[in-house]
Design a protein around this motif. Sequence first.
Motif, PDB file in Angstrom:
ATOM      1  N   SER A 598       9.549   2.016 -21.349  1.00  0.00           N
ATOM      2  CA  SER A 598       8.194   1.509 -21.086  1.00  0.00           C
ATOM      3  C   SER A 598       8.277   0.385 -20.056  1.00  0.00           C
ATOM      4  O   SER A 598       9.032  -0.577 -20.230  1.00  0.00           O
ATOM      5  CB  SER A 598       7.552   0.994 -22.386  1.00  0.00           C
ATOM      6  OG  SER A 598       6.248   0.562 -22.103  1.00  0.00           O
ATOM      7  N   VAL A 599       7.496   0.536 -18.989  1.00  0.00           N
ATOM      8  CA  VAL A 599       7.519  -0.429 -17.877  1.00  0.00           C
ATOM      9  C   VAL A 599       6.112  -1.019 -17.695  1.00  0.00           C
ATOM     10  O   VAL A 599       5.113  -0.289 -17.742  1.00  0.00           O
ATOM     11  CB  VAL A 599       7.976   0.235 -16.566  1.00  0.00           C
ATOM     12  CG1 VAL A 599       7.985  -0.770 -15.432  1.00  0.00           C
ATOM     13  CG2 VAL A 599       9.355   0.849 -16.746  1.00  0.00           C
ATOM     14  N   SER A 600       6.062  -2.331 -17.466  1.00  0.00           N
ATOM     15  CA  SER A 600       4.783  -3.020 -17.210  1.00  0.00           C
ATOM     16  C   SER A 600       4.590  -3.152 -15.697  1.00  0.00           C
ATOM     17  O   SER A 600       5.412  -3.772 -15.010  1.00  0.00           O
ATOM     18  CB  SER A 600       4.785  -4.406 -17.863  1.00  0.00           C
ATOM     19  OG  SER A 600       3.573  -5.068 -17.588  1.00  0.00           O
ATOM     20  N   ILE A 601       3.490  -2.566 -15.176  1.00  0.00           N
ATOM     21  CA  ILE A 601       3.213  -2.568 -13.721  1.00  0.00           C
ATOM     22  C   ILE A 601       2.194  -3.663 -13.408  1.00  0.00           C
ATOM     23  O   ILE A 601       1.027  -3.574 -13.811  1.00  0.00           O
ATOM     24  CB  ILE A 601       2.680  -1.206 -13.251  1.00  0.00           C
ATOM     25  CG1 ILE A 601       3.650  -0.085 -13.655  1.00  0.00           C
ATOM     26  CG2 ILE A 601       2.438  -1.224 -11.742  1.00  0.00           C
ATOM     27  CD1 ILE A 601       5.006  -0.167 -13.023  1.00  0.00           C
ATOM     28  N   PRO A 602       2.601  -4.717 -12.682  1.00  0.00           N
ATOM     29  CA  PRO A 602       1.645  -5.787 -12.340  1.00  0.00           C
ATOM     30  C   PRO A 602       0.833  -5.416 -11.093  1.00  0.00           C
ATOM     31  O   PRO A 602       1.165  -4.474 -10.377  1.00  0.00           O
ATOM     32  CB  PRO A 602       2.551  -6.976 -12.064  1.00  0.00           C
ATOM     33  CG  PRO A 602       3.782  -6.353 -11.470  1.00  0.00           C
ATOM     34  CD  PRO A 602       3.962  -5.035 -12.184  1.00  0.00           C
ATOM     35  N   LEU A 603      -0.230  -6.202 -10.817  1.00  0.00           N
ATOM     36  CA  LEU A 603      -1.036  -6.053  -9.589  1.00  0.00           C
ATOM     37  C   LEU A 603      -0.809  -7.288  -8.732  1.00  0.00           C
ATOM     38  O   LEU A 603      -1.300  -8.379  -9.049  1.00  0.00           O
ATOM     39  CB  LEU A 603      -2.519  -5.888  -9.919  1.00  0.00           C
ATOM     40  CG  LEU A 603      -3.454  -5.743  -8.703  1.00  0.00           C
ATOM     41  CD1 LEU A 603      -3.107  -4.497  -7.902  1.00  0.00           C
ATOM     42  CD2 LEU A 603      -4.920  -5.695  -9.149  1.00  0.00           C
ATOM     43  N   GLU A 604      -0.031  -7.118  -7.670  1.00  0.00           N
ATOM     44  CA  GLU A 604       0.245  -8.243  -6.779  1.00  0.00           C
ATOM     45  C   GLU A 604      -1.004  -8.568  -5.939  1.00  0.00           C
ATOM     46  O   GLU A 604      -1.725  -7.671  -5.514  1.00  0.00           O
ATOM     47  CB  GLU A 604       1.418  -7.902  -5.848  1.00  0.00           C
ATOM     48  CG  GLU A 604       2.698  -7.489  -6.564  1.00  0.00           C
ATOM     49  CD  GLU A 604       3.355  -8.656  -7.273  1.00  0.00           C
ATOM     50  OE1 GLU A 604       2.978  -9.816  -6.998  1.00  0.00           O
ATOM     51  OE2 GLU A 604       4.243  -8.404  -8.104  1.00  0.00           O
ATOM     52  N   ASN A 605      -1.239  -9.867  -5.727  1.00  0.00           N
ATOM     53  CA  ASN A 605      -2.383 -10.320  -4.906  1.00  0.00           C
ATOM     54  C   ASN A 605      -3.692  -9.721  -5.404  1.00  0.00           C
ATOM     55  O   ASN A 605      -4.462  -9.125  -4.656  1.00  0.00           O
ATOM     56  CB  ASN A 605      -2.174  -9.955  -3.431  1.00  0.00           C
ATOM     57  CG  ASN A 605      -0.909 -10.557  -2.864  1.00  0.00           C
ATOM     58  OD1 ASN A 605      -0.594 -11.722  -3.132  1.00  0.00           O
ATOM     59  ND2 ASN A 605      -0.165  -9.769  -2.102  1.00  0.00           N
ATOM     60  N   ALA A 606      -3.933  -9.888  -6.701  1.00  0.00           N
ATOM     61  CA  ALA A 606      -5.109  -9.268  -7.329  1.00  0.00           C
ATOM     62  C   ALA A 606      -6.419  -9.707  -6.695  1.00  0.00           C
ATOM     63  O   ALA A 606      -7.390  -8.939  -6.640  1.00  0.00           O
ATOM     64  CB  ALA A 606      -5.111  -9.585  -8.837  1.00  0.00           C
ATOM     65  N   ASP A 607      -6.489 -10.946  -6.164  1.00  0.00           N
ATOM     66  CA  ASP A 607      -7.752 -11.460  -5.606  1.00  0.00           C
ATOM     67  C   ASP A 607      -8.178 -10.722  -4.346  1.00  0.00           C
ATOM     68  O   ASP A 607      -9.334 -10.811  -3.929  1.00  0.00           O
ATOM     69  CB  ASP A 607      -7.610 -12.956  -5.296  1.00  0.00           C
ATOM     70  CG  ASP A 607      -7.451 -13.784  -6.563  1.00  0.00           C
ATOM     71  OD1 ASP A 607      -7.863 -13.285  -7.630  1.00  0.00           O
ATOM     72  OD2 ASP A 607      -6.934 -14.919  -6.465  1.00  0.00           O
ATOM     73  N   SER A 608      -7.274 -10.012  -3.730  1.00  0.00           N
ATOM     74  CA  SER A 608      -7.611  -9.329  -2.479  1.00  0.00           C
ATOM     75  C   SER A 608      -8.192  -7.935  -2.713  1.00  0.00           C
ATOM     76  O   SER A 608      -8.505  -7.232  -1.757  1.00  0.00           O
ATOM     77  CB  SER A 608      -6.362  -9.219  -1.595  1.00  0.00           C
ATOM     78  OG  SER A 608      -5.367  -8.435  -2.236  1.00  0.00           O
ATOM     79  N   PHE A 609      -8.348  -7.525  -3.982  1.00  0.00           N
ATOM     80  CA  PHE A 609      -8.870  -6.192  -4.282  1.00  0.00           C
ATOM     81  C   PHE A 609     -10.235  -6.289  -4.955  1.00  0.00           C
ATOM     82  O   PHE A 609     -10.625  -7.342  -5.492  1.00  0.00           O
ATOM     83  CB  PHE A 609      -7.891  -5.425  -5.181  1.00  0.00           C
ATOM     84  CG  PHE A 609      -6.551  -5.178  -4.538  1.00  0.00           C
ATOM     85  CD1 PHE A 609      -6.393  -4.148  -3.638  1.00  0.00           C
ATOM     86  CD2 PHE A 609      -5.462  -6.001  -4.808  1.00  0.00           C
ATOM     87  CE1 PHE A 609      -5.165  -3.906  -3.041  1.00  0.00           C
ATOM     88  CE2 PHE A 609      -4.238  -5.783  -4.212  1.00  0.00           C
ATOM     89  CZ  PHE A 609      -4.090  -4.730  -3.317  1.00  0.00           C
ATOM     90  N   GLY A 610     -10.928  -5.148  -4.967  1.00  0.00           N
ATOM     91  CA  GLY A 610     -12.225  -5.081  -5.632  1.00  0.00           C
ATOM     92  C   GLY A 610     -12.066  -4.866  -7.130  1.00  0.00           C
ATOM     93  O   GLY A 610     -10.982  -4.979  -7.696  1.00  0.00           O
ATOM     94  N   GLU A 611     -13.191  -4.525  -7.778  1.00  0.00           N
ATOM     95  CA  GLU A 611     -13.171  -4.341  -9.227  1.00  0.00           C
ATOM     96  C   GLU A 611     -12.379  -3.108  -9.633  1.00  0.00           C
ATOM     97  O   GLU A 611     -11.786  -3.060 -10.700  1.00  0.00           O
ATOM     98  CB  GLU A 611     -14.610  -4.247  -9.758  1.00  0.00           C
ATOM     99  CG  GLU A 611     -15.394  -5.547  -9.635  1.00  0.00           C
ATOM    100  CD  GLU A 611     -14.719  -6.702 -10.377  1.00  0.00           C
ATOM    101  OE1 GLU A 611     -14.239  -6.473 -11.512  1.00  0.00           O
ATOM    102  OE2 GLU A 611     -14.656  -7.805  -9.814  1.00  0.00           O
ATOM    103  N   THR A 612     -12.394  -2.070  -8.798  1.00  0.00           N
ATOM    104  CA  THR A 612     -11.598  -0.879  -9.083  1.00  0.00           C
ATOM    105  C   THR A 612     -10.641  -0.640  -7.927  1.00  0.00           C
ATOM    106  O   THR A 612     -10.952  -0.961  -6.767  1.00  0.00           O
ATOM    107  CB  THR A 612     -12.494   0.357  -9.264  1.00  0.00           C
ATOM    108  OG1 THR A 612     -13.224   0.579  -8.058  1.00  0.00           O
ATOM    109  CG2 THR A 612     -13.460   0.182 -10.425  1.00  0.00           C
ATOM    110  N   VAL A 613      -9.472  -0.091  -8.248  1.00  0.00           N
ATOM    111  CA  VAL A 613      -8.468   0.169  -7.227  1.00  0.00           C
ATOM    112  C   VAL A 613      -7.885   1.552  -7.446  1.00  0.00           C
ATOM    113  O   VAL A 613      -7.900   2.090  -8.557  1.00  0.00           O
ATOM    114  CB  VAL A 613      -7.337  -0.881  -7.249  1.00  0.00           C
ATOM    115  CG1 VAL A 613      -7.849  -2.249  -6.868  1.00  0.00           C
ATOM    116  CG2 VAL A 613      -6.675  -0.923  -8.620  1.00  0.00           C
TER     117      VAL A 613
END
Length: 676
Positions: A598-613
């Motif tokens: 089981s691997v945890s996938i983070p979201l780098e630079n989250a502020d640069s994306f919209g509500e959905t990706v």
Amino acid sequence: MEGQILGNRYELIEKIGGGGMALVYKAKCSLLNRFVAVKILRQEFTNDQEFVKRFRIEAQSAASLSYPNIVSIYDVGQEGNIHYIVMEYIEGVTLKDYIAEKGALDWKEAVNIELQICSAIEHAHKKRIVHRDIKPHNILITKDGIVKVTDFGIARAVSSSTITMVGSTIGSVHYFSPEQARGGFTDEKSDLYSLGIALYEMVTGKVPFDGETPVAIALKHLQEMPEEPINIKGDLPKGVNSIIMKAIQKEQSNRYSTATELLNDLRMVLNDPSSVPSTKIDIDNSPTRRIQIVQPDKPIETVVKEPQVKEVPAKETQEEEIDDMKNKKKDRVTWILAIATSLLIIGIFVFIAFKFIGPSIMPPAKSDFVLENYEGKNIDDVKQALEGEGITVVVERKNDKSVEKDIIITQKPKEGTKIKPDPYNPVTFSVSNGPEMVKIPDLSKKTSREAQKILEDYNLIARVEDEFSDVITSGLVVRTEPGIDEEVSPGSSVTIYLSKGPEIIQTVVPNLIGLTRVQAQKALSDNKLTLGKVLPEDSANHVDKIVNQDPPPNTTVTERSAVNITLETVNTNTQIPNQGATPNGNHTPTPLKASEVSVSIPLENADSFGETVRVLIEMTPSDTKKSTVIMDGTVNKQDFPLAVKVPVPENGSTNIKVYVDNKPNSDMNVDYPGGR
């Protein structure tokens, strides 16, 4: 003084020239939004009332002149101790610089320039204004070849009694007349002398008189005649040589009497290079005078000698006197008879010669020619006909929007006038050059406002239209209609085409699902689209099918947009039964036993994306090196970090690459649990 504003409207930009009396600046008039030239009296003269007076006289005299070949005066002002004149700004070069660049000019070009200068001086003389400083430095030539006379700085009404400044002589030493050199009376003929010197320099490339000091040059103006220009430049017509030599005569009475006379001779020579103007010198205005010899060490004295009378001896007797008188009377009668006989014989021979021999060797005198009405006719036809009769024709051209080109507007003398064939009695025609034409300037890459202002200065009407351009930035001029350097009449309309930038054309994304990579590229090209990112990145199998695309099928996008595709991959959990050799002799690696981690996938630079990706996760096990997409879909940003199960080969590792909105977001390696 750059940056200073005079009269609340003239902003001084840069110094562009200067003379002994004033400095000249280029300036911007804020009221009329145009460039002007501002002449400012030098500071060292502002406290000298005589100089200030001359400066004002310059403004008053020059402002009264309105002529195409004279620089216009717009305004005169004073601000504190600054005295200034605002005049027309000319973009061009001085005649002096033009001669320095080209050397001796072609005689036709030189005469054309001289004609324009002389016509300007003629206009000034009719206003009772003498320039008194004609020189190539004061002659400007515009980019269009128009000659402008400037710097009436020492011009003065002819009626003025003041001729020179105290202790100085007005004018420029290489070009001023002998009377200016000796501080004598100057009139219109002084300008004509300077015009002759200027023409001499144009056709030869050098001034006629030069020396080490101004005094040495001035003495040459007084005492010497220069080498004739025809001896320096052998191809110079004799007529041009004669005009120059007559204009630079030492005695004012021997020069041209008016600028109009000089103009007529210039036009005649330009029209017929073989013609030679009259150089007759008026000796009646130069009476014989008794000249005293000047000796350096002796004062001048007036010497009057008494006439000497020869003594005649008296006769000795009265009889001798009577005999002498008789002998003299006889001699006188004999001489009278001899002279009468000779005259009679000569008369008889002259009569016989004229009566019988003369008609056979002498052509009959031409009778008077009666002029017709030539107005409205073509000048070439009329000129050919008149010159066939021995009549000299002078052509003066002018722009006329109502008369076609080469058509005669007026003639002088008028219809019915009787004239004799005489090169010094020409017929002058005013001929139309058609309407005055304006060349379209290059407006490319200028803003709409700049382009409209330039056209307005050219007396043209601007119309603005938009068009797409892949090259020119939006808002700048792409082209004009008519095009660059095309000639149009003043008041014509010119269309300015402004760039709207590249044209945006929409197209529909085709359905690529199930196609191979090659088939997809063909479908995208047919719809003017491009192939974007291909996942997995190391996919090289040309038969793999597309299982996903972005944007989806039937989406409307701009032409040349990129479409990303995802190719099908082999499931790594599937065992491959054949571990032997492939047909080409290579061995296919056998997947090892894998353990899910089981691997945890983070979201780098989250502020640069919209509500959905959009998220795509690609894994590459270390045993097979085969990339597999384990996730491809849209998720909410708030769902991060994502929990994903990844198979890891025994004693090996699996590389995880995460793409968010089609851009790399993270890259990690997951090791086999329990170590290698």
